[in-house]
Structures are given as structure tokens and as C-alpha cells.
Design an enzyme around this catalytic site. Structure first.
Site, PDB file in Angstrom:
ATOM      1  N   PRO A  97       0.812  -1.225   0.000  1.00  0.00           N
ATOM      2  CG  PRO A  97      -0.921  -1.591   1.516  1.00  0.00           C
ATOM      3  CD  PRO A  97       0.379  -2.164   1.044  1.00  0.00           C
ATOM      4  CB  CYS A  98       1.184   3.965  -2.324  1.00  0.00           C
ATOM      5  SG  CYS A  98      -0.415   4.433  -3.026  1.00  0.00           S
ATOM      6  CG  ASN A  99      -3.224   3.704   1.967  1.00  0.00           C
ATOM      7  OD1 ASN A  99      -2.926   3.065   0.964  1.00  0.00           O
ATOM      8  ND2 ASN A  99      -4.389   3.597   2.548  1.00  0.00           N
TER       9      ASN A  99
END
Length: 619
Positions: free
Chosen positions: A578-580
Site C-alpha cells: 500500500p502507498c497510503n
């Protein structure tokens, strides 16, 4: 994040409706701005109501920061009791204060318009004021911009938008010529970017970065921050009459005296290449490239990891260090399709004898969406779309743009063009009629990302889920180009461990390359995405084995040993965590690899190390 639609990691990251999205993004910035001022006026009114209506209104507006002369003039023009019309006039004069020619035009319009039209909000100057108000408040808040931008990337012709600006010619109230750094800072500040964000961009992009690159970084961060539901708007600056006069000097002083907080202070910032073509792309000339992989990276299986290129300082150094010190390959998908998607890839695949998917996809907006060409205005110079996000522009926004453009028979004024182009870039709006823009449809996003038509459609999946899943996926043509070297290596089929598999970007890429999928162990937390992948698997009549696992943390050493014993190991471990907490420049959750979601990168490393260790023991 790429082929891992689980970038968001949980269902709490999605929006349930477009209306709810409107509320989270606060698209209608003019309404918010007006409400804030009216609240201030109301509080002042209580203290001055005894002086009579006219004097009370005069005190209200003067107390809000408007010059007395302008308040008197506005009250004379609009009547002493019409608060809305007076406010419209004052906002118009304040916004155009620094441009004498525009101010004169506004005055002429006020003199010629009928008062009743002004009260109804139909006058041209009312529209101008609303536009200026929207733009000003957007610049102050910088939250109205997606997904990945801050990953919305400006298109390749962004330099054209800067060519007419003269805001870097000097610094007010200084005796020495400004340095190149100060000129860049002033230029971006005058565009409306907050001083702290400009400072961060200049630090992370390096001293030799151009204005275009800095603006690209800022715009990308702006979009990603808007797509983050946990972001909180910063407090708005107080509106006062001499704000524009001192803005440059105050921003320069801020830049020199205050250093923004950054992560990984002991790391050198990553130097992203100006042309993100990695070790080569099929559509651009590239000199021969060779690389030497560390010994630890040569041990089977192959691995392929992806995430956003514009990550916080030091993140890609850390990613490279944990993945056996393999050099990242930064690639922008605009060289493969009609939309930008700047990503970094760390892998131990060969880089020779790559081949693209055929036929080559369209690489311009008009080629990809030919029906838009009929309505495309000449002043919209976009050739590429920005990064495709998990969120889209609202109906309220597109209606506001339509009303702004309908006031002009020919080309709209430059400030209207700028406002419209900024919103079109932020939200990837395309022209679908005269003065009409609209967000991309899900099937158009599927096409641009290289997925088959209706890949995310049906099976109880909502439009919101479709946008969310697609915005977090791989760009299939880009990934397929890198994976094409596996075609000759595994003619009988490949066994892959797909971590954060999302909607199956890696699986679709290998299938389109003609590589049989013998075994796929897909690890994905989103049930929606797992259903999309399984549906595609059945629709394409795959002959191999598909195993679903909901959580990467369920892949313990014992579970991996059981899977490896059952299938004889894996040929490829692929995925993008995830790149959140990596994308954008938000101040709430952009914590780099220390963030809750993006820390799952270390699970990718853990699983890869375990697979290498277990397979090594069995050989």
C-alpha cells in the site's frame, strides 16, 4: 501500490457515494469561503447593531479586513442594505486588486449591470468573483485536488503554462537580486502553493530541479492528499487588504527561517531522473544499459516490487536496502499509454530482450478518447492525462465549470482558462460537449490501464469500488514490458506468489504475454478485489490453480513451507504494498514506511526472504 489494489488496505478508506465524496473533498470552496466570512460578519453585527443597518454593515465589512474606501464604494453601487451584492463586489475588487486592467473591467461591468441580476448571481462580474474566490481559497487550502497524486502528474506540455508568467522578475522590498532558488520559490508561491509545501518540494526534488518538475511534484502531492479521507484542512488565513502586497516577502522570510519537518533526516533525498524511462521503454530511444545485481538478489525466485515514485525523502533508499540493494527502475507510464503514472520498480529480472504488448495502446488523449476531440478547446493543451486516481471530480464541480464558461461567447479570459485547466488536470476531466467536462468512466479507466473491458464491472461491485480498485492497480502495459522476459523462460507455465494482488494486474499482464499461469497464490485483503480476480480467472478459462489468501500476515513460515511443498516453490514473487502513507504531501498520514498501511512493505520483504530460505533448503 500498483497491482495491489489493497493500497488502501481496508474498507474504511472508500467513500460510499459521490455526494459523500463531495463533502469530504469540500469541492465547493466558494460556499465554504462565503460561509466563513458571513459568520465573521454575524459576530460583528451583534456588537454594532445599535448603530443602524447601514452603519452596521459598513462596520462589518471594515472589520472583516476590507478597506473603508472599497466598502463605501460597494455600498454606494449596490445599495446600503444588500449584503450579498456588497460582498460580491468587495471580493471582486480584492481579488483583482493587483491587476489594474482587470479591476477597471470589473468596475465597468458593475456600472453597466442591473442590480437585480447581481442579486441573482447572473452577472459576468459575479461569475468572475466566484471564480477568483474559488481559486484564492483553493490556493489557501490546497486540498481540492487523485491516487496517488499528490500523484496527479502534470502532462508533458506543462512548460507551456508557465511561459507567460513574469512573477519571478524580482522580490519586493529587497535591495539585492534574488537567487535562482528564491525565484523558483516566488514563482510557485505566486501560483498559490503554500510556502511550506514549496520548501518541501525544493528540498526533495533537489537544487537543480526545474519549475516544471517542482510544480509536477506539488500537483501530484495535491491530488493524493485530496484522495486521503483522513486529511484535515489547515486553518484558513485571515483575509485582509494588504495580504497580496506582503505575500512574497513573508513567504521568503518563512523559507529562510523555518525548516519543515521531514522523515529520514539522515538519508540523502532520492534523485529521480528527469525522464522516467527506467532501463528503457519501447517508444523512446535509450542508450544500452547494463547492471550488476548483488549476489543475494541472484538467488531464486525472481521478485518484482512496485510503489509510487514520488515517495518521501529516503523511502526508496530504504526499499532498495531491504531488497538486496537492487537499484530501483523509475518509469512513467505515459510512455506506454495516454495517462501518466510515475512508479518505481525494484526487481531482479533481466533487462535485455524486453518486448511490449501488441498492439501498442494509444498514447494521447485524442487517440484514446476520439469522441472528445470534437469539443476540445484549443486553449486546453493537454496531450496526456494525469495519474488515474481512486476518486473522481464531482458533478458539482463540472457544473461550476460549465456555468463559468457559458458566460463567454468566444475564448474565456485567461484567469478562467487557468481555473478550468487546473481543475481538469487535478481530476482528469475530459470535454464531452460545448463547455461541458466530465470525469472518466470506469471502462475508460480500464482501457487506459490496460485491463480488458468490463474487468471490474458486475458481480455487485459499485462504481465507487470500481474507481477505487482501478486507481490502486498496476498499469498493465508497463508491467508487461518488464515481465516479457519471462515468456521464453517459462513456456510451460509459471508459478507466482502475488502479494497485494489487487484486481490482478500482474496476472492479466502475464496472460496477455502468453505466459500460462500454472499456479497463482493471490494475497489480497479486499474482498471486492478478490472477487474481481476470481471472476477474471473463470472468464478467461485459466487451467491453473488459484489460491486466495486474505491477509499477507497470514503467510507465516509454516504456511509458506506448506505452499512450497504443495507446488514445488514459486518462480516469481510480485506485488506492490500500500502507498497510503507514501503518496502526496499530507500532514496527517504521510509517515512513509512507518505508516500503518505502507509498513506492510516489510511483510513483502519478510515473505520474500522466507520463500528464498525455504526454497534454498529444498534444493
Amino acid at each position: 501500490m500498483g497491482g495491489s489494489a489493497s493500497d488502501n488496505g481496508s474498507d474504511s478508506f472508500s467513500w460510499s457515494s459521490d455526494d459523500e465524496l463531495d463533502n469530504k473533498k469540500t469541492f465547493d470552496s466558494s460556499s465554504a469561503f462565503t460561509a466563513a466570512n458571513e459568520e465573521a460578519f454575524a459576530s460583528t453585527a451583534e456588537a454594532s447593531s445599535s448603530s443602524g443597518p447601514s452603519s452596521a454593515l459598513f462596520c462589518h465589512f471594515v472589520g472583516a479586513g476590507f478597506p473603508e474606501s472599497l466598502v463605501a464604494k460597494a455600498m454606494e453601487e449596490n445599495g446600503s442594505e444588500d449584503m450579498d451584492s456588497i460582498l460580491n463586489t468587495l471580493l471582486t475588487y480584492s481579488a483583482l486588486e493587483s491587476s489594474p486592467s482587470d479591476k477597471q473591467n470589473a468596475e465597468n461591468l458593475h456600472e453597466n449591470e442591473h442590480p437585480e441580476n447581481e442579486r441573482n448571481g447572473d452577472s459576468p462580474q459575479g461569475i468572475d468573483a466566484a471564480l477568483d474566490q474559488n481559486i484564492d481559497t483553493d490556493f489557501c487550502r490546497k486540498t481540492d485536488v487523485d491516487s496517488d497524486f499528490w500523484s496527479s502528474d502534470y502532462d508533458e506540455n506543462i512548460a507551456d503554462d508557465f511561459s507567460d508568467s513574469d512573477s519571478c522578475t524580482g522580490i519586493e522590498e529587497t535591495s539585492t537580486p534574488p537567487s535562482d532558488k528564491d525565484q523558483k520559490f516566488i514563482f510557485l508561491a505566486d501560483m498559490g502553493y503554500p510556502a511550506e509545501e514549496v520548501s518541501i518540494a525544493m528540498e526533495r526534488c533537489g537544487p537543480d530541479s526545474t519549475v516544471e518538475e517542482l510544480a509536477d511534484f506539488l500537483c501530484a502531492a495535491q491530488v493524493a492528499r485530496a484522495a486521503d479521507p483522513y486529511y484535515v484542512d489547515p486553518p484558513k488565513p485571515k483575509l485582509y487588504s494588504n495580504y497580496a502586497k506582503h505575500k512574497r516577502r513573508r513567504m521568503l522570510e518563512y523559507d529562510k527561517t523555518k525548516k519543515p519537518r521531514t522523515l529520514f533526516e539522515d538519508e540523502e533525498p532520492i534523485r529521480l531522473p528527469k525522464q522516467m524511462i527506467g532501463f528503457g521503454v519501447p517508444t523512446e530511444p535509450c542508450p544500452p544499459v547494463s547492471r550488476m545485481l548483488p549476489d543475494a538478489a541472484l538467488v531464486p525466485p525472481y521478485f518484482y516490487y512496485e510503489n509510487v515514485a514520488l515517495a518521501p525523502k529516503g523511502v526508496w533508499d530504504t526499499i532498495s536496502r531491504f531488497l538486496y540493494d537492487v537499484e530501483p527502475e523509475f518509469v512513467d507510464s505515459k510512455y506506454f499509454c495516454a495517462a501518466a503514472r510515475k512508479r518505481g520498480y525494484v526487481h531482479n529480472l533481466p533487462i535485455e530482450n524486453r518486448s511490449p504488448l501488441l498492439p501498442l495502446p494509444p498514447r494521447s488523449i485524442h487517440d484514446a478518447l476520439p469522441l472528445t476531440k470534437k469539443w476540445w478547446p484549443h486553449w486546453d493543451t493537454r496531450k496526456k492525462l494525469n495519474c488515474l486516481q481512486t476518486a473522481i471530480g464531482s458533478a458539482r464541480l463540472t457544473e461550476r465549470i460549465r456555468k463559468a464558461l457559458e458566460q463567454w461567447d468566444g475564448d474565456p479570459p485567461l484567469h478562467v482558462q487557468k481555473y478550468v485547466l487546473d481543475e481538469c488536470r487535478k481530476w482528469n476531466l475530459v470535454w464531452v460537449g460545448r463547455n461541458k467536462v466530465a470525469p472518466l468512466e470506469p471502462d475508460e479507466v480500464e482501457m487506459l490501464l490496460g485491463f480488458p473491458r468490463n474487468h471490474t464491472r458486475g458481480g455487485g461491485i459499485s462504481r465507487t469500488d470500481r474507481y477505487k480498485s482501478l486507481g490502486n492497480s498496476f498499469q498493465v502495459d508497463t508491467v508487461a514490458y518488464h515481465l516479457s522476459v519471462l515468456k521464453d523462460m517459462f513456456p510451460g507455465g509459471i508459478k507466482i506468489l502475488s502479494l497485494f494482488s489487487g484486481i490482478g494486474g500482474a496476472e492479466v499482464a502475464l496472460h496477455r504475454l502468453g505466459v500460462p499461469l500454472k499456479v497463482v497464490v493471490a494475497v489480497e485483503i479486499s474482498e471486492v478485489n478478490r472477487n474481481i480476480l476470481r471472476s477474471w480467472w473463470e472468464q478467461t478459462n485459466q487451467k491453473g490453480i488459484l489460491v486466495d489468501i486474505a491477509d499477507v500476515q497470514q503467510l507465516t513460515g509454516d504456511r509458506l513451507e506448506q505452499l512450497i511443498s504443495s507446488f514445488g516453490g514459486f518462480d516469481l514473487v510480485i506485488g506492490g504494498s500500500p502507498c497510503n502513507n507514501l503518496a502526496g504531501s499530507n500532514r496527517v498520514s504521510r509517515d512513509g514506511l512507518e505508516g500503518k498501511e505502507s509498513a506492510l512493505f516489510f511483510d513483502y520483504c519478510r515473505v520474500l526472504d522466507l520463500v528464498k530460505c525455504i526454497m534454498g533448503k529444498k534444493q
